[in-house]
Design an enzyme around this catalytic site. Sequence first.
Site, PDB file in Angstrom:
ATOM      1  CE1 TYR A 156      -3.287  -2.783   0.258  1.00 15.20           C
ATOM      2  CE2 TYR A 156      -3.419  -2.454   2.622  1.00 15.20           C
ATOM      3  CZ  TYR A 156      -3.821  -3.120   1.490  1.00 15.20           C
ATOM      4  OH  TYR A 156      -4.748  -4.127   1.577  1.00 15.20           O
ATOM      5  CG  LEU A 162     -18.186   0.338   4.813  1.00 15.53           C
ATOM      6  CD1 LEU A 162     -17.685   1.655   5.379  1.00 15.53           C
ATOM      7  CD2 LEU A 162     -19.651   0.119   5.200  1.00 15.53           C
TER       8      LEU A 162
END
Length: 334
Positions: free
Chosen positions: A58, A218
């Site tokens: 990341y 989500l």
Amino acid sequence: MNEIPSRGLGRLRVPAIGYGAMVLSPGMYGEVDEDRALAALRHALDGGATFVDTSDGYGEDGHNERLVGKAIKGRRDEVVVATKFGFRVPDGAEPHRFPVGFEFGELAVNAEPRYVRGYAEASLRNLDVDVIDLYYPHFPDPKVPIEDTVGAVAELVDDGLVRYLGLSNVTAEQLRRAHAVHPVQAVQTEWSMWRPADPDLLAAARELGVGVVAWSPLGAGFLTGTVERVGDGDFRRNNPRFGDANLAANNDAYVAVRGIAADLGITPGQLALAWLLHQGQDVVPIPGSRTPAHIEENLQAAHIDLHADTLAQLDAALARVTPAGGTLLQDRGP
């Protein structure tokens, strides 16, 4: 620090809702500065989301891990740190490529055993910790048997550099094969109201006593009901479900689900997280956010009790929805 109910990922106890730190690196969800990113992560820790998920892949040059390291400095004993490896292929090593459903078409890893210790040592330096609590191969290497990669992590456990082994983005068969080599405590998989988990994987995890970490719970923000479009600097531009036409169609398709949230007096995002938590006591979602108010909203979902009638209503509504566009791993499960 607020009290969030805890759950077991195998033998590892963590808060029922963790924190996915990927959103805090530039280029993931648009630009973000270091101060704002650190403030968000510290707010999550203060709110009780002390299970933090990151990866050496990341951001650039281990950015996300270094950010997490800064945030947990001085409070290491409070935090369960999970990180993943395989994307930062060493110079001279062969990238092992595999197809994915996003616009860039493929990803590359190298999880050969000879590189695993180096990955771990780099992550330990980035995180500025002595031990990684939960260590995952980020993706199974298409050219390396999962048993070989897991065997290398098992050596790190024996040497005290890693506490527990996790697996990420694997099939049920790969989980079983890995667990036969070394006990797996958690399996991480994409799971949300718009991407079902593989039922065979869930069945295998539960048979083996392996906890389930839901990444993108989500739907990369879609399930909050606030995404009308994504900007050019946003990683989600690669996701077919966020293309303009697909996004509009998906927003229309989830109106009924959002209506249920409104009837309950909670946000759509809270409903999405509470629904996941009701899928089993072994499920831990790891939503990420850069906004303190949204972080608090997410964590409040740990205290929402959904009635059986509501769950049935949700399942019926979700059964009528087929999201437009593929997912990252659309070729490897539902």
